[in-house]
Scaffold this active site. Structure first.
Site, short mmCIF file in Angstrom:
data_model
loop_
_atom_site.label_atom_id
_atom_site.label_comp_id
_atom_site.label_asym_id
_atom_site.label_seq_id
_atom_site.Cartn_x
_atom_site.Cartn_y
_atom_site.Cartn_z
CE LYS A 38 27.87 -35.07 -22.79
NZ LYS A 38 29.01 -35.42 -21.94
CE1 TYR A 273 -3.71 -23.67 -14.21
CE2 TYR A 273 -1.61 -23.48 -15.38
CZ TYR A 273 -2.93 -23.90 -15.33
OH TYR A 273 -3.46 -24.55 -16.42
C1 LIG Z 1 30.00 -34.47 -22.05
C2 LIG Z 1 31.44 -34.82 -22.09
C3 LIG Z 1 32.37 -33.94 -22.66
C4 LIG Z 1 32.02 -32.55 -23.11
O1 LIG Z 1 31.86 -31.73 -21.99
P1 LIG Z 1 31.77 -30.13 -22.14
O2 LIG Z 1 31.94 -29.63 -20.77
O3 LIG Z 1 30.44 -29.82 -22.73
O4 LIG Z 1 32.87 -29.74 -23.05
C5 LIG Z 1 33.68 -34.39 -22.78
N1 LIG Z 1 34.05 -35.61 -22.35
C6 LIG Z 1 33.19 -36.47 -21.78
C7 LIG Z 1 33.66 -37.80 -21.32
C8 LIG Z 1 31.86 -36.11 -21.62
O5 LIG Z 1 31.01 -36.95 -21.05
#
Ligand SMILES: *Cc1c(COP(=O)(O)O)cnc(C)c1O
Length: 384
Positions: A38, A273
């Site tokens: 994702k 800045y």
């Molecule tokens: C993002 C997510 C993961 C992966 O999480 P990590 O800590 O990066 O392994 C797994 N399950 C769900 C439901 C998630 O939203």
């Protein structure tokens, strides 16, 4: 976009991905790996990484939205894809058209999906989300409130094919006793749901519960899949958080920028800045072509965060600008325009980590990585 190491760029080490997958596999036994990709694979580049993961045997991907799933499909990813988040009704048709698996955010949502699928003479593939304690999405199943009836009803919907079930851990990263007790309770509640389904003669399908810290701290739970994001990328949320296993991960992402200017300033002269850095000695200032619009948090400005030039650690000085930042390169011999600065990764045997940035920004690597801007090209690391 120029596919060149021209201004600032990230390098993706594909061999490290394969190595990290094998390390995850050692921790989870026979459990298969669902590759979480994702948010553009937390900034690593979802399509390129998914191809590497698929070649290494990953046959299921997890994304947050239908857009991310379609992007994978459009680029030839044919493996199963689970959408972890909410798909709006106007996009329901993509679920069957592109053979995607939708997580059931609630029972009401599952009914909506079922009505839509029925009206279009289709079946939508789904995984039941059981809320054992995150209280985000899913049907609640916690000691104070157990909606087993809704879980059973999801499995009985005629046009939604519930072929898997999962839950999620909010504190699997924490080894304090109350967090461990909470996580262990979640595992028991999940098992209770599985038993409840079986008692009704319902096959729960594919079972999965572990994110990266669930894998690191709870090992092999005998599930069908686990869901690592961070771990295949070779990092954790924060390398200062203790874990119960000792895996050997290799960070997949490195980040570089060019040195555009080198100049020497005298005591009393200020940088950037706000004039928050004042030279106390003749100081060699190197300007790098990377800034907060590339995803580096401006919050880390002038806090002693260090980058590598020629393998020497150089403290960042003054406010980070939108497209540029300055470092103190006084200790680096021969630094000149066109040199490469390493912000994350290894240079001349020295290493700087994403954790160093996240710590100064009071956040976790998940956020720092996923905030890396689209304008930073992701390049495949050249073979050794
Ligand atoms: C993002 C997510 C993961 C992966 O999480 P990590 O800590 O990066 O392994 C797994 N399950 C769900 C439901 C998630 O939203």
């Amino acid at each position: 976009m120029l596919e060149a190491r021209s201004r600032a760029w990230a390098e993706i080490d594909e061999q490290a991905i394969v190595h990290n997958l094998a390390e995850v596999q050692k921790l989870v036994g026979k459990t298969k790996i669902m590759g979480i990709v994702k948010a553009n694979a937390y900034g690593h580049g979802d399509v390129a990484c998914a191809r590497v993961l698929a070649d290494a045997g990953v046959d299921f991907f997890g994304v947050s939205s239908v857009d991310e799933a379609l992007n994978l499909r459009d680029h030839g990813i044919t493996q199963d894809i689970l959408i972890l988040g909410y798909t709006p009704p106007e996009h329901f048709h993509y679920l069957y058209e592109k053979n995607l698996v939708q997580s059931l955010c609630s029972y009401a949502y599952a009914q909506k999906l079922n009505d839509f699928a029925g009206a279009h003479h289709q079946v939508i593939r789904a995984h039941c989300k059981v809320d054992t304690g995150m209280n985000r999405t899913g049907v609640i199943y916690q000691p104070q409130e157990k909606h087993m009836d809704e879980i059973l009803a999801e499995y009985r919907l005629p046009h939604v094919h519930t072929e898997g079930i999962f839950s999620h851990f909010p504190v699997s990263d924490d080894l304090q006793e109350d967090s461990r007790t909470f996580t262990e309770r979640q595992i028991r509640l999940f098992q209770e749901v599985l038993n409840g389904l079986q008692e009704q003669g319902i096959d729960p399908g594919i079972r999965h519960i572990q994110n990266s810290y669930g894998i690191l701290n709870y090992g092999d739970l005998g599930m069908d899949y686990c869901r690592p994001g961070l771990l295949w990328m070779g990092v954790t949320s924060d390398d200062a958080i203790p874990i119960r296993s000792d895996p050997d991960f290799i960070p997949v992402l490195s980040l570089y920028a060019n040195v555009s200017v080198v100049k020497t300033i005298q005591p009393g002269m200020t940088v950037s800045y706000g004039r928050h850095f004042t030279a106390e000695r003749p100081t060699k200032v190197a300007t790098l072509s990377i800034g907060y619009a590339d995803g580096l948090p401006r919050l880390v400005s002038n806090q002693g965060w260090e980058v590598l030039i020629h393998g020497h650690r150089c403290p960042q000085i003054g406010n980070i600008c939108m497209d540029q930042l300055m470092v103190d390169a006084t200790e680096v011999p021969d630094v000149q325009e066109g040199d490469t600065a390493c912000l994350v990764g290894t240079q001349n045997g020295q290493r700087v980590t994403i954790d160093e940035i996240s710590r100064k920004a009071h956040t976790i690597n998940n956020e720092t990585l996923s905030a890396l801007a689209a304008r930073v090209p992701r390049m495949k690391k050249r073979g050794k």
